[in-house]
Each structure stands twice: as structure tokens, then as C-alpha cells.
Design an enzyme around this catalytic site. Structure first.
Site, PDB file in Angstrom:
ATOM      1  N   GLY B  17       0.819  -1.228  -0.191  1.00  0.00           N
ATOM      2  CA  GLY B  17       0.190  -0.238   0.044  1.00  0.00           C
ATOM      3  C   GLY B  17       0.956   1.367  -0.025  1.00  0.00           C
ATOM      4  N   SER B  18       0.433   2.392  -0.457  1.00  0.00           N
ATOM      5  CA  SER B  18       1.016   3.549  -0.678  1.00  0.00           C
ATOM      6  C   SER B  18       0.150   4.913  -0.925  1.00  0.00           C
ATOM      7  CB  SER B  18       2.142   3.390  -2.102  1.00  0.00           C
ATOM      8  OG  SER B  18       0.851   2.994  -3.056  1.00  0.00           O
ATOM      9  N   GLY B  19      -0.743   4.643   0.257  1.00  0.00           N
ATOM     10  CA  GLY B  19      -1.465   6.005   0.156  1.00  0.00           C
ATOM     11  C   GLY B  19      -1.036   7.050   1.175  1.00  0.00           C
ATOM     12  N   TRP B  21      -0.835   7.284   4.621  1.00  0.00           N
ATOM     13  CA  TRP B  21      -0.351   6.530   5.800  1.00  0.00           C
ATOM     14  C   TRP B  21       0.642   5.738   5.186  1.00  0.00           C
ATOM     15  CZ3 TRP B  21       1.711   6.825   9.898  1.00  0.00           C
ATOM     16  CH2 TRP B  21       1.708   6.005  11.003  1.00  0.00           C
ATOM     17  N   PHE B 105     -10.125  -3.601   0.021  1.00  0.00           N
ATOM     18  CA  PHE B 105      -9.395  -4.202  -0.949  1.00  0.00           C
ATOM     19  C   PHE B 105      -8.549  -5.397  -0.395  1.00  0.00           C
ATOM     20  CE2 PHE B 105      -9.300   0.554  -2.929  1.00  0.00           C
ATOM     21  CZ  PHE B 105     -10.339  -0.033  -3.903  1.00  0.00           C
ATOM     22  N   LYS B 128      -7.180   0.931   9.037  1.00  0.00           N
ATOM     23  CA  LYS B 128      -8.364   1.353  10.282  1.00  0.00           C
ATOM     24  C   LYS B 128      -9.790   1.038   9.760  1.00  0.00           C
ATOM     25  CE  LYS B 128      -5.343   4.169  12.861  1.00  0.00           C
ATOM     26  NZ  LYS B 128      -4.623   5.046  13.127  1.00  0.00           N
ATOM     27  N   LYS B 212     -13.006   4.600  16.621  1.00  0.00           N
ATOM     28  CA  LYS B 212     -12.524   5.842  16.792  1.00  0.00           C
ATOM     29  C   LYS B 212     -12.998   6.890  15.696  1.00  0.00           C
ATOM     30  CE  LYS B 212      -8.912   6.077  14.108  1.00  0.00           C
ATOM     31  NZ  LYS B 212      -7.770   7.314  13.363  1.00  0.00           N
ATOM     32  N   ARG B 278      -9.005  13.914   9.081  1.00  0.00           N
ATOM     33  CA  ARG B 278     -10.032  14.047   8.178  1.00  0.00           C
ATOM     34  C   ARG B 278     -11.533  13.768   8.089  1.00  0.00           C
ATOM     35  NH1 ARG B 278      -6.666  10.119   5.400  1.00  0.00           N
ATOM     36  NH2 ARG B 278      -7.564   8.292   5.409  1.00  0.00           N
TER      37      ARG B 278
END
Lengths: 367, 367
Positions: B17-19, B21, B105, B128, B212, B278
Site C-alpha cells: 500500500g502507498s496512500g 499513511w 481491498f 483502520k 474511533k 479528516r
């Protein structure tokens, strides 16, 4: 003695103190007990430390204009709140005494009142601070209890005074060993927008109210150093401070109830004070203006109101030194040293990198 | 197999993953493992879902310019982070797999990887959210564990991605049933400014990270309605939400450890997300602009990033309906209804006045 048609005693309240928080709670209580004439007497005397404001006595302003122009300007007090400059007169005949004065005046005030109040009265303390009179750390509610020989509970919670006065929804915690007393205070204070949880753990609830100001001061330092670009850092400081509060209570005042820290008086008050209170605000200024002392900033920024965080940090630090336990409370210790300008605010973080809450390989034993 | 001079196996990491976060954590990991060549192989492949940005492939931009211009603009990635568009190639030969992709995903990605990774690899989820694939609520780490047949822990904490990438001091929580695996991830991830606490309670740590976002969405609604004049109200919403998180975990996933909620993954993340994330930001806009849907605001405000709060609220609500337990979680339920525009944001508070945490006359039993 006043009684209701059912023969129940009709209770008289007095508010001992009239600062920002005392005036805010008077707004709620005055309106609230008017609606409950079978339980409470209408008139509530409020002790006002007399001072002159624009050439008039503050008691006179409050009683004629129904506004505490000095400590809660812009908000009307109900007309059943009667300002009284003599503390003995304010308290006499009261069944329920709400103490909301700066903590350094509690002992003297109680000595003045001793023997002059109803013997079956009870009290509640809204005061956030600790006593160091006896040479060790003590609770304000214990001073009231021991000096007046009556039961004393506490009201502590996430309650910025102006917002309470404006009747923004919030929660609070009332703690009483005798829950029947606690119920009476809840009836007097709870409104649709001021929701009370009632618990028995007076000691830890009161410790929360005092210790959170140290944490909020630490959080404010982060704000002053890094602005709003360090939400993670601020949350870490708040959490670590919260863990030190729990450890402090468990170590030095054992026998409380862990859940108290999850009440409004615990985590919610830590959050509110760390994001909105005056300790946070002055701490931010203190970090940003390294040539000013706490005292100078307090004079400039607080219009005569007291700042609790630095004083509580100092009292707690003296106590921790006695116990040889400074290293177990790195945040409390660092906040005190920063307040004394013995440590740069920038060095606060370095004290937290190897905090005891991170040392263990598995979950912290006291959790 | 690579080994160190002492014969210890040298571990290979992969980031799936590479978003925002994923890229932030790559900044830390890349620099961190460079300093530990006796433990970790230098190269870390990062799976990038290929897309075109300004006419170039994102993998090419990352590998040539060392910057994820789409999801973490302005911050350099270490040159040992190698973008790889084929997820199987990214994961192959890795001993430690970090999953940090949108939760919807996960299942498909793991099915693609099943049988093609090292059998003695382990994984950690930074995701999360919750899974609802099986028709009931499940954990993302369980999907990874069960699909890949390897152990999977989680990393959850008060970690706004951009601040982590800028190396602001913060804390995080790594949870692993096998603490020796957890130790390896700590070694790879912990820096002077990213402090890791290691715990065993994977399930509750992961629940914290998902739930949360519902609380933060609720807190953001208060911001949107009342601005910064309702600190008490916001703290009450945060505390009540936090109590619902604890109750949810204890009721439906029993066997965890209450102290997990006091780790960074618990209270600190709730605070950070409620003040800076966000979900809070979009919720504030949602409350202030009643004619817009979540989807519209997400498109306008988030540059392709996902918002977890409303989706998690919906999944949790479907589950609570099944269990006939909506009324026991008034905040979770209200946030979901507000998201669906079935309830006005203004009516949120009315749902909290007689919240279960206030009903009892003494301390809440589950504390």
C-alpha cells in the site's frame, strides 16, 4: 425549619465564592432550584469577596444589575442569587454549601465558618487544586470536611465556565461517599444541558481536577512551540500525562476506582482543559515568549483569575522529591522545571522518549 | 537466505500500500532499517496501485523522484523504498508484510497473495476499518491471518500521517499475540520521534482504530455546529464515544484488556482524530452544509483519500441492529443516522442526555 407540604425539609443552598466558575454555576443553580420549590428554598446567597469595580461595590452591582461584571461579564445571574460580602452570613442557615474559591483561601475561610454553620449541613467542593498546608499533599475537600466537621463531596468535570454559563451541553461528575447527599446536589445542579454522573470515589475525582492542570500546561507548551501542526505530539503529551495522573493516584492515594478516570472529571476534563482552558493558553504564550515569567503572563492574560497548573506542578514536585519519585513522573517533573525556567520547553519531549509507560514489553502492569 | 555475520536471518520488509499513511510510514521505515543492516535488508518494496499522475506512472515518479506526489506531496521517500506495481512481486521473499491499503481491498489483495509469500512470514495491519464480508463484523487482521495463514498483528495509534512523515514526536501501539514478532516490527519502525508501545491485545487495539473514526465524526459535527465555543460539548461527545467503544469491545469481542484503551491506539488516537483528522474535518463541513452528502464532500475535500467514519458507522449500525442493541450505543447510532441525513446534526445532543453512562446511580459496572 422550612418544610414542603409532604413534611420534607426544604433545603437552603449557599455558594461560597463568586469567581468565573462560581458565577457560572450560580447561573445554573439559580434557575434550576426556582423550578423545584418543594425541594429547595428560592434564595441562594453567594459569598462575594468585596471589591470595587468602576467605583461601585461588586455585591451591589450583582444585586442590582444581576451580573458579575468582573468575572462573568455579559451573562445575567438569576435574581434569586443574592451577593453577600460576609461569608458567615452567606453560609448561615444553609443546608448545602458549594465551595468555589481559590484553593489558597479555603483553610482560612473554613476557620471563619467553623461553628457557625448548621451542624447537619453538607458541602461540595468545586475547587481544583491541592492543599500543602500540612506539609504534605492533601485534598481540599478534606480541609473542608475536617475544619467544618461535615461531609464534603466534589464536583469536577469538563466544564469551561463560560460555556457552562451559556448553557452549552456538557457533562460533569459529582462524587460523594454518601450518595444520598450526592443526589441532592445533583438535583440542584443538573439541567438538560449540564448532565451529572454520580460516583462515590471523592478522592480520585478530586485528584483528577487538580492534576489535569499540569497536563494541560504541558499540552499548551506543545501548542506554543509547534502551533496546530503537532496534533500527534499533543495527544501523546495528554495521554502520557493522563497515565501519570492514574499512577499518581494509585501510588499515593490507593483505594480509588480506575473508572473514575473515565468519568467527565477524568479524561473529558483533561481533554477540555488541554484544548481550551487558561492553563493551556498561558502555557502556549509561555513557550512562545521565553523572556516572560508565568506571573507576568498571568497578570497580562487572566484579568485577576488564578492559574492552577504551575502551582499544582510545584506542589506535586515537592511531594515527588520527598518520595524520591520524580523520575517515575517525567511529565509532571518536566512541566514544573519548565515553569521555573530550569528547562527549555523544547526539551520537554526528550523527557518522554523513554517514559515508564513505554518501557515494558507487554501491557503496563497497573492497567 | 540472507544472514548476518552472527548467522541471524536478515529480514526483508514489504509495504503493501502507498496512500498517505503507507507513504508516511515508508519514510520512517526506509531511514530506520538503513541504520540496522545486521537485522534488515536494505531494500523495501512498496506496492503501488498504478495510476497516472501528470502523464507519468506513479511508480516511476516514486522510483525516480523519491516522492509520492499524489498522496504525500512535498516529502522525500528514502531511496531504499522501491515502488512496485505488481503486488505479488512486492510481497515475494518478504519476511515482514505491512498492510496499509483501504480496507475494502484487503480480501482481494490477500487472495492474490495466498500461496505466493514466504510460509514463515508475518504481517502487520495498519488499516483502520472493519470487515463485513462474512455478513458479520470482523477484523481486518483476521482476514489477513486467515487468507495468508500467517500471524498478523496491528499498528494503531495517534498518528496523523503528515505529522509522522515530518517526524513530529508521537506514540503508537503495536499489538501482537506473539510478542517476539511484535519486537521485530518495533525494531523496524521505532525512531526517536515515533515511540512504540508493544501489547498483546490485537483485537481491542484494532477495534480502537476502527471505532474511533465514528467518535471523531461525531466530534466534527459539534465543531461544524458550534465552532470553537463548545469545548465542553465536544469533550462530552468524545468521552461518551470512547465509553461506547469500550462497551462495544467488551460486549461483542470479550476477552481483551481494558488498558488497551489507555494506549496510544485508544484514547490518544480518539483525541488526535477528533481534533485533527479528516473525519473531523469532513464532519464539520457536513454539519455546516446541510445540502451536501458525505460523498460530495469527500470528493471535494479529500483528493482521492477515503473517509472511514461514515462507512464504519454504517457497518457497526447494521451489526447493532442485528443484535437489537442500537439503544445501548446512542452516539454510534446517532452518527450513522446523521450521516444518512435521517437525523439533523443538531439533534445529536438530545440522544446523549440520558446516555447509559449517566443512568446508573453509582459507577458504571463495567469500569
Amino acid at each position: 425549619m422550612a418544610t414542603s407540604p409532604t413534611g420534607q425539609k426544604i433545603l437552603r443552598l449557599a455558594i461560597i465564592g463568586s469567581g468565573n466558575w462560581g458565577s457560572a454555576i450560580a447561573v445554573l443553580i439559580g434557575a434550576n432550584i426556582k423550578r423545584q420549590p418543594s425541594i429547595f428554598q428560592n434564595e441562594v446567597r453567594m459569598w462575594v469577596f468585596e471589591e470595587e469595580v468602576n467605583g461601585r461595590k461588586l455585591t451591589e452591582i450583582i444585586n442590582q444589575d444581576h451580573e458579575n461584571v468582573k468575572y462573568l461579564p455579559g451573562i445575567k445571574l438569576p435574581d434569586n442569587i443574592v451577593a453577600e460580602p460576609d461569608v458567615v452570613k452567606a453560609a448561615q442557615d444553609a443546608d448545602m454549601l458549594l465551595f468555589v474559591i481559590p484553593h489558597q483561601f479555603v483553610s482560612k475561610t473554613c476557620q471563619t465558618l467553623a461553628g457557625k454553620i448548621k451542624p447537619d449541613a453538607s458541602a461540595i467542593s468545586l475547587i481544583k487544586g491541592l492543599s500543602t498546608e500540612t506539609g504534605k499533599i492533601g485534598l481540599i475537600s478534606d480541609i473542608i470536611k475536617n475544619t467544618l466537621k461535615i461531609e464534603c463531596g466534589v464536583l469536577m468535570g469538563a466544564n469551561v465556565a463560560n460555556e457552562v454559563a451559556q448553557q452549552q451541553y456538557c457533562e460533569t461528575t459529582i462524587a460523594f461517599r454518601n450518595l444520598r447527599h450526592g443526589e441532592k446536589y445533583r438535583e440542584a445542579i443538573q439541567t438538560d444541558n449540564f448532565r451529572v454522573s454520580l460516583v462515590e470515589d471523592v478522592t480520585w475525582a478530586e485528584l483528577c481536577g487538580a492534576l489535569k492542570n499540569i497536563v494541560a500546561f504541558g499540552a499548551g507548551l506543545i501548542d506554543g512551540l509547534y502551533g496546530d501542526k503537532a496534533g500527534n505530539t499533543k495527544a501523546a503529551v495528554i495521554r502520557i500525562g493522563f497515565m501519570e495522573m492514574i499512577d499518581f493516584a494509585e501510588t499515593f492515594f490507593p483505594g480509588g476506582y480506575r473508572g473514575t478516570f473515565l468519568e467527565s472529571c477524568g479524561i473529558a476534563d483533561v481533554i477540555t482543559t488541554s484544548y481550551g482552558g487558561r492553563n493551556r493558553r498561558v502555557a502556549a504564550a509561555f513557550a512562545a515568549q521565553p523572556n516572560k515569567s508565568i506571573e507576568e503572563l498571568q497578570t497580562e492574560m487572566l484579568n485577576g483569575q488564578q492559574l492552577q497548573g504551575p502551582g499544582t506542578a510545584e506542589e506535586v514536585n515537592a511531594f515527588l522529591k520527598q518520595k524520591n519519585a520524580e523520575d517515575d513522573f517525567p511529565l509532571f517533573t518536566a512541566v514544573h522545571r519548565v515553569c521555573k525556567r530550569d528547562m527549555k520547553p523544547q526539551d520537554l519531549i526528550a523527557q518522554l522518549r523513554d517514559h515508564p509507560v513505554h518501557r515494558s514489553n507487554t501491557q503496563h502492569k497497573s492497567l
